[in-house]
Design an enzyme around this catalytic site. Structure first.
Site, PDB file in Angstrom:
ATOM      1  CE  LYS A   1      -4.004  -1.479   0.655  1.00  0.00           C
ATOM      2  NZ  LYS A   1      -5.403  -1.359   1.150  1.00  0.00           N
TER       3      LYS A   1
ATOM      4  CE  LYS B   1     -10.734  -9.956  -5.743  1.00  0.00           C
ATOM      5  NZ  LYS B   1     -12.101  -9.109  -5.652  1.00  0.00           N
TER       6      LYS B   1
ATOM      7  CE  LYS C   1     -15.224  -3.680  -0.890  1.00  0.00           C
ATOM      8  NZ  LYS C   1     -13.644  -3.578  -0.622  1.00  0.00           N
TER       9      LYS C   1
HETATM   10  P1  ATP Z   1     -10.941  -4.556  -3.542  1.00  0.00           P
HETATM   11  O1  ATP Z   1     -10.490  -4.125  -5.244  1.00  0.00           O
HETATM   12  O2  ATP Z   1     -11.024  -2.956  -3.473  1.00  0.00           O
HETATM   13  O3  ATP Z   1     -10.113  -5.080  -3.377  1.00  0.00           O
HETATM   14  P2  ATP Z   1     -13.223  -6.608  -3.657  1.00  0.00           P
HETATM   15  O4  ATP Z   1     -14.298  -6.930  -4.239  1.00  0.00           O
HETATM   16  O5  ATP Z   1     -11.543  -7.620  -3.768  1.00  0.00           O
HETATM   17  O6  ATP Z   1     -12.351  -4.978  -3.171  1.00  0.00           O
HETATM   18  P3  ATP Z   1     -12.300  -6.680  -0.234  1.00  0.00           P
HETATM   19  O7  ATP Z   1     -12.791  -5.781   0.552  1.00  0.00           O
HETATM   20  O8  ATP Z   1     -10.937  -6.855  -1.340  1.00  0.00           O
HETATM   21  O9  ATP Z   1     -13.617  -6.769  -1.957  1.00  0.00           O
HETATM   22  O10 ATP Z   1     -13.184  -8.338  -0.265  1.00  0.00           O
HETATM   23  C1  ATP Z   1     -13.528  -8.059   1.026  1.00  0.00           C
HETATM   24  C2  ATP Z   1     -14.231  -9.466   1.704  1.00  0.00           C
HETATM   25  O11 ATP Z   1     -15.495 -10.317  -0.259  1.00  0.00           O
HETATM   26  C3  ATP Z   1     -13.157 -10.835   1.854  1.00  0.00           C
HETATM   27  O12 ATP Z   1     -14.229 -11.763   2.679  1.00  0.00           O
HETATM   28  C4  ATP Z   1     -12.953 -11.039   0.192  1.00  0.00           C
HETATM   29  O13 ATP Z   1     -12.650 -12.448   0.515  1.00  0.00           O
HETATM   30  C5  ATP Z   1     -14.639 -11.009  -0.549  1.00  0.00           C
HETATM   31  N1  ATP Z   1     -14.324 -11.265  -2.000  1.00  0.00           N
HETATM   32  C6  ATP Z   1     -14.037  -9.999  -2.726  1.00  0.00           C
HETATM   33  N2  ATP Z   1     -13.869 -10.320  -3.704  1.00  0.00           N
HETATM   34  C7  ATP Z   1     -14.699 -12.126  -4.446  1.00  0.00           C
HETATM   35  C8  ATP Z   1     -15.282 -12.518  -5.075  1.00  0.00           C
HETATM   36  N3  ATP Z   1     -14.720 -12.208  -6.053  1.00  0.00           N
HETATM   37  N4  ATP Z   1     -15.812 -13.283  -4.879  1.00  0.00           N
HETATM   38  C9  ATP Z   1     -15.959 -13.929  -3.255  1.00  0.00           C
HETATM   39  N5  ATP Z   1     -15.428 -13.851  -2.474  1.00  0.00           N
HETATM   40  C10 ATP Z   1     -14.916 -12.267  -2.576  1.00  0.00           C
HETATM   41 MG    MG Z   2      -9.686  -7.299  -2.344  1.00  0.00          MG
END
Ligand code: ATP
Ligand code: MG
Length: 341
Positions: A119, A208, A211
């Site tokens: 980061k 994957k 968000k």
């Molecule tokens: P960012 O892009 O900001 O990393 P993110 O969508 O990856 O966002 P995180 O905040 O990193 O979300 O993770 C929040 C939770 O959602 C974690 O428990 C992570 O394992 C789960 N998660 C994130 N993306 C997925 C996905 N595509 N499928 C299943 N679980 C997910």
């Molecule tokens: Mg993530």
């Protein structure tokens, strides 16, 4: 009798996706169903952690309530008396404890944290003390409640280990003051999460769904209008093999659709696969998945709308009162140990 504590944090800085819902929200609701009764479940919003890197502060407070409503809409039971839902910043002991623990944590340890290194490279222009210090605040979050089980993803293992190190170091110096959380191996044995579940991006199924992705078509956001979500499914990237198979390697696009269909419809994967495997018309599969996604979002939004700010805030305030007491007791033990009281 004191119940063992499971502690889990719910971040609230961006609009969650279907991936977050299936990979994080649903498992947490299932955890409540499975463990409440025998365990105390602390679900907190780490709001103090949310601006270790720059954010838009104008909607932080509102986002917290918004995201908590998603958990309730996903099935979290607010009436469950073993579940505590609280905002970190409403319990001042977190900040006070973090300061004391800071003085028993070495700069070198924090600089070695993988997440800090990543980061700080990403936000090179503004590497704040908060960014470096964040694992110590996390240690405070855990140690204040004597939490033994902290179900986290692999990216947090290092921070969990440092929490154990800090607790053991403190205990070695001052006696048996802090509960040391279980080792990561024990944590994994305890909470057998579906680690493999990764909902894929709709436009690039090799990746994957995320968000933070700027490609709107790659993700279904929980706030998406159901008909917009439907269009995203209909335009999802598949392949040119013209035969549906459940195979993440060779056909990640169609496999992702089969997976979403199974998880949202509550039908087993085998059942769904039996219906679609061999089908040559991807359009038909997409219509079926789009129907399910559209129906899911419509119902989800209805549930969301039925949750009032009042009931949520009531639960938060009740939990926070109790947590201030528990955290305050631990803090006092620590203050006494270091000679402040
Ligand atoms: P960012 O892009 O900001 O990393 P993110 O969508 O990856 O966002 P995180 O905040 O990193 O979300 O993770 C929040 C939770 O959602 C974690 O428990 C992570 O394992 C789960 N998660 C994130 N993306 C997925 C996905 N595509 N499928 C299943 N679980 C997910
Ligand atoms: Mg993530």
């Amino acid at each position: 009798m004191v119940k063992p504590v499971i502690l889990t944090g719910v971040r609230s800085n961006e609009e969650p996706t279907l991936g977050n819902f299936l990979g994080a929200f649903t498992p947490m609701v299932e955890m409540q169903k499975k463990y409440a009764g025998d365990y105390q479940i602390n679900m907190f919003v780490p709001d103090l952690h949310s601006f270790t890197t720059p954010i838009d502060h104008s909607n932080l407070k509102q986002n917290t309530l918004h995201n908590l409503k998603y958990f309730v809409a996903a099935g979290l039971d607010l009436d469950n008396s073993d579940t505590f839902l609280y905002r970190q910043s409403y319990i001042p002991a977190h900040s006070e404890m973090a300061w004391i623990l800071d003085c028993f944590t070495y700069v070198g340890e924090m600089q070695r944290m993988t997440q800090f290194k990543e980061k700080s490279a990403e936000h090179a222009a503004s590497v704040t003390m908060g960014l470096m210090n964040y694992p110590v605040l996390m240690a405070a979050d855990i140690l204040l409640y004597g939490a033994e089980y902290i179900p986290v993803g692999e990216d947090q293992f290092q921070h969990l280990e440092i929490t154990r190190d800090i607790a053991m170091r403190f205990n070695n110096k001052f006696g048996d003051i802090l509960v040391v959380p279980k080792s990561t191996a024990d944590q994994m044995r305890f909470i057998q999460r579906d680690k493999g579940l990764r909902v894929r991006s709709l436009t690039n199924p090799a990746k994957k769904m995320s968000k933070s992705s700027e490609d709107e078509k790659s993700k279904i956001c929980l706030s998406d209008n159901p008909s917009v979500a439907r269009k995203k499914i209909m335009s999802a990237t598949t392949d040119s093999l013209a035969s549906v198979n459940f195979d993440w390697e060779k056909q990640p696009g169609v496999t992702n659709l089969l997976k979403i269909k199974s998880l949202l419809s509550g039908r087993s994967q085998d059942d769904i696969n039996a219906e679609w495997v061999g089908c040559e018309r991807y359009g038909d599969l997409k219509i079926s998945v789009a129907d399910t996604v559209e129906e899911f979002l419509t119902n989800f939004h209805l549930k969301y709308k039925s949750i009032t700010d009042e009931e949520l805030i009531y639960k938060l305030e009740k939990s926070e009162e109790k947590m201030r007491k528990i955290a305050g007791e631990t803090l006092l033990r620590v203050q006494k140990a270091v000679g402040l009281r």
